[in-house]
Motif scaffolding. Structure first.
Motif, PDB file in Angstrom:
ATOM      1  N   SER A   1       0.817  -1.214   0.000  1.00 36.75           N
ATOM      2  CA  SER A   1       0.000   0.000   0.000  1.00 36.75           C
ATOM      3  C   SER A   1       0.844   1.254   0.000  1.00 36.75           C
ATOM      4  CB  SER A   1      -0.859  -0.026   1.265  1.00 36.75           C
ATOM      5  OG  SER A   1      -1.468   1.215   1.473  1.00 36.75           O
TER       6      SER A   1
ATOM      7  N   THR B   1     -19.053  13.579   5.119  1.00 35.27           N
ATOM      8  CA  THR B   1     -18.288  14.609   5.830  1.00 35.27           C
ATOM      9  C   THR B   1     -16.958  14.790   5.116  1.00 35.27           C
ATOM     10  OG1 THR B   1     -19.292  13.960   7.917  1.00 35.27           O
ATOM     11  CG2 THR B   1     -17.274  15.250   8.057  1.00 35.27           C
TER      12      THR B   1
ATOM     13  N   ARG C   1      -8.918  14.448   9.274  1.00 32.41           N
ATOM     14  CA  ARG C   1      -8.835  13.107   9.872  1.00 32.41           C
ATOM     15  C   ARG C   1      -7.366  12.860  10.208  1.00 32.41           C
ATOM     16  NH1 ARG C   1     -10.913   8.097   6.174  1.00 32.41           N
ATOM     17  NH2 ARG C   1      -9.145   8.753   4.920  1.00 32.41           N
TER      18      ARG C   1
HETATM   19  N1  UFG Z   1     -12.467  11.493   2.828  1.00 34.06           N
HETATM   20  C1  UFG Z   1     -13.383  12.434   3.276  1.00 34.06           C
HETATM   21  N2  UFG Z   1     -14.509  11.963   3.873  1.00 34.06           N
HETATM   22  C2  UFG Z   1     -14.779  10.626   4.029  1.00 34.06           C
HETATM   23  C3  UFG Z   1     -13.832   9.691   3.551  1.00 34.06           C
HETATM   24  C4  UFG Z   1     -12.681  10.169   2.964  1.00 34.06           C
HETATM   25  O1  UFG Z   1     -13.189  13.638   3.164  1.00 34.06           O
HETATM   26  O2  UFG Z   1     -15.823  10.287   4.588  1.00 34.06           O
HETATM   27  C5  UFG Z   1     -11.231  11.974   2.190  1.00 34.06           C
HETATM   28  C6  UFG Z   1      -9.999  11.582   2.978  1.00 34.06           C
HETATM   29  O3  UFG Z   1      -9.668  12.605   3.900  1.00 34.06           O
HETATM   30  C7  UFG Z   1      -8.948  11.454   1.869  1.00 34.06           C
HETATM   31  C8  UFG Z   1      -9.750  11.050   0.634  1.00 34.06           C
HETATM   32  O4  UFG Z   1     -11.114  11.354   0.948  1.00 34.06           O
HETATM   33  O5  UFG Z   1      -8.377  12.686   1.616  1.00 34.06           O
HETATM   34  C9  UFG Z   1      -9.644   9.578   0.331  1.00 34.06           C
HETATM   35  O6  UFG Z   1      -9.935   8.853   1.520  1.00 34.06           O
HETATM   36  P1  UFG Z   1     -10.162   7.274   1.528  1.00 34.06           P
HETATM   37  O7  UFG Z   1     -10.561   6.929   2.913  1.00 34.06           O
HETATM   38  O8  UFG Z   1     -11.063   6.901   0.414  1.00 34.06           O
HETATM   39  O9  UFG Z   1      -8.734   6.705   1.178  1.00 34.06           O
HETATM   40  P2  UFG Z   1      -7.330   6.970   1.896  1.00 34.06           P
HETATM   41  O10 UFG Z   1      -6.543   7.867   0.999  1.00 34.06           O
HETATM   42  O11 UFG Z   1      -7.488   7.411   3.289  1.00 34.06           O
HETATM   43  O12 UFG Z   1      -6.769   5.515   1.990  1.00 34.06           O
HETATM   44  C10 UFG Z   1      -6.237   4.849   0.892  1.00 34.06           C
HETATM   45  C11 UFG Z   1      -6.491   3.360   0.976  1.00 34.06           C
HETATM   46  C12 UFG Z   1      -5.776   2.780   2.150  1.00 34.06           C
HETATM   47  C13 UFG Z   1      -4.314   3.133   2.054  1.00 34.06           C
HETATM   48  C14 UFG Z   1      -4.163   4.623   1.955  1.00 34.06           C
HETATM   49  C15 UFG Z   1      -2.732   5.008   1.755  1.00 34.06           C
HETATM   50  O13 UFG Z   1      -7.866   3.103   1.071  1.00 34.06           O
HETATM   51  O14 UFG Z   1      -5.901   1.381   2.152  1.00 34.06           O
HETATM   52  O15 UFG Z   1      -4.886   5.112   0.827  1.00 34.06           O
HETATM   53  O16 UFG Z   1      -2.518   6.229   2.327  1.00 34.06           O
HETATM   54  F1  UFG Z   1      -3.666   2.706   3.134  1.00 34.06           F
END
Ligand code: UFG
Length: 316
Positions: free
Chosen positions: A117, A205, A277
């Protein structure tokens, strides 16, 4: 060629099983169904409902089924949950990988490809991330993936070749709408925004609009799950060892994604502005040069196709 796919009933695993079949390879699935879905495994595909920690059983399967390669997805991947139940993450993600590697060594399997990842990089210091950049995970999930990579490197000792695929933001669904993203609880941006549009989820959110990016929301590199699946096929057929990024080389902010969802669905996304977050890096975008060099892989589906396919899946 027979391939054991651990976690083959999960999101990326099930799309990869389909891609393997399309390429004339023979997948066999092992999944404990703690997070995966039985209905995601195509009919006629051999399936073992077992834990990745059951080394003895896996060794037996590898030998009996004459397995030539293993693709290892079985893991826990929910950032947030990882800090609440850290031991479970170390046990399944690190202990599970150790268990599988022991089975592979005992059975003499020569090729393994594993899910890693972008989380291994932590708070990236560069605009576009290359594989040789520093790894400093900020989540337990990311740390478990980095330990798994180190373990593969340390243990291979020329007995097997290995590749760890570092996914950036996996998203989208199969074109036929039969399999797609289905996590419980769902935490990812695109499915949550689409559920909010459909009225089957809470308003979305936005986690902060004060990030150091042009529109204040974080930028991510969204890569279609079918493109990821194709990369696994190329990786299992390759003999190269090492880590490889899988992303598209370009990023979209949360606001970009929400604007596109509104355009595609013709509906306003019900949303609230929240606070940042914990552990969310402002920008994560991959260089996929190495994937292109080694695997001849490049992403084919852009963010519009990702959202269209995810929308199709959510509606079905
Ligand atoms: N986000 C929101 N609101 C939500 C969910 C997400 O604003 O309810 C934002 C997050 O702050 C982020 C973006 O949308 O900026 C993407 O968030 P995700 O949760 O969809 O994905 P992440 O980037 O947090 O996580 C992904 C993979 C993980 C991996 C990570 C690496 O899903 O498995 O990238 O940093 F570990």
């Amino acid at each position: 060629m027979r391939i054991l796919v651990t976690g083959g009933a999960g999101y990326i695993g099930s799309h990869t099983v389909r891609a393997l079949i399309e390429h004339g390879l023979e997948p066999i699935v092992l999944d404990d169904l703690s997070r995966g879905h039985r209905e995601f495994i195509p009919e006629g595909i051999k399936f073992f409902e077992r834990s990745i920690l059951d080394t003895e059983f896996i060794t037996e399967v590898l030998v009996r089924e004459k397995i030539e390669g293993v693709i290892h997805f079985a893991a826990l991947s929910n950032i947030g949950e990882d800090s609440r139940i850290p031991l479970k993450y170390y046990s399944v993600n690190v202990g599970g990988s150790v268990s599988l590697l022991s089975a592979i060594s005992a059975a003499g399997v020569k090729r393994i490809v594993v899910s890693s990842s972008a989380a291994v990089y932590g708070l990236a210091k560069k605009d576009v991330i290359h594989e040789e950049d520093e790894c400093a995970p900020v989540s337990i999930y990311g740390e478990t993936k980095l330990i798994m990579e180190n373990c593969l490197r340390a243990c291979s000792n020329q007995k097997y070749s290995w590749m760890a695929l570092r996914y950036f933001n996996a998203a989208g669904a199969a074109e036929d709408g039969k399999i797609g993203e289905k996590h419980n609880p769902e935490t990812h941006l695109i499915p949550l925004a689409l559920k909010a549009v459909m009225g089957s989820g809470n308003p979305l959110t936005i986690f902060g609009t004060d990030h150091p990016t042009p529109d204040g929301t974080p930028i991510r590199d969204y890569v279609h799950v079918d493109d990821l699946a194709e990369a696994h096929v190329a990786a299992i057929l390759s003999k190269e060892s090492g880590v490889v990024n899988l992303g598209t080389g370009s990023g979209n902010s949360v606001k970009d994604v929400l604007d596109l969802i509104e355009e595609i669905t013709g509906t306003k996304v019900p949303m609230l502005i929240g606070t940042r977050r914990a552990g969310d890096p402002p920008k994560l975008v991959a260089s996929f040069d190495r994937a292109f060099q080694i695997l001849k892989w490049k992403p084919r589906k852009d963010i519009r196709k990702i959202i269209l396919s995810a929308w199709n899946w959510e509606q079905s």
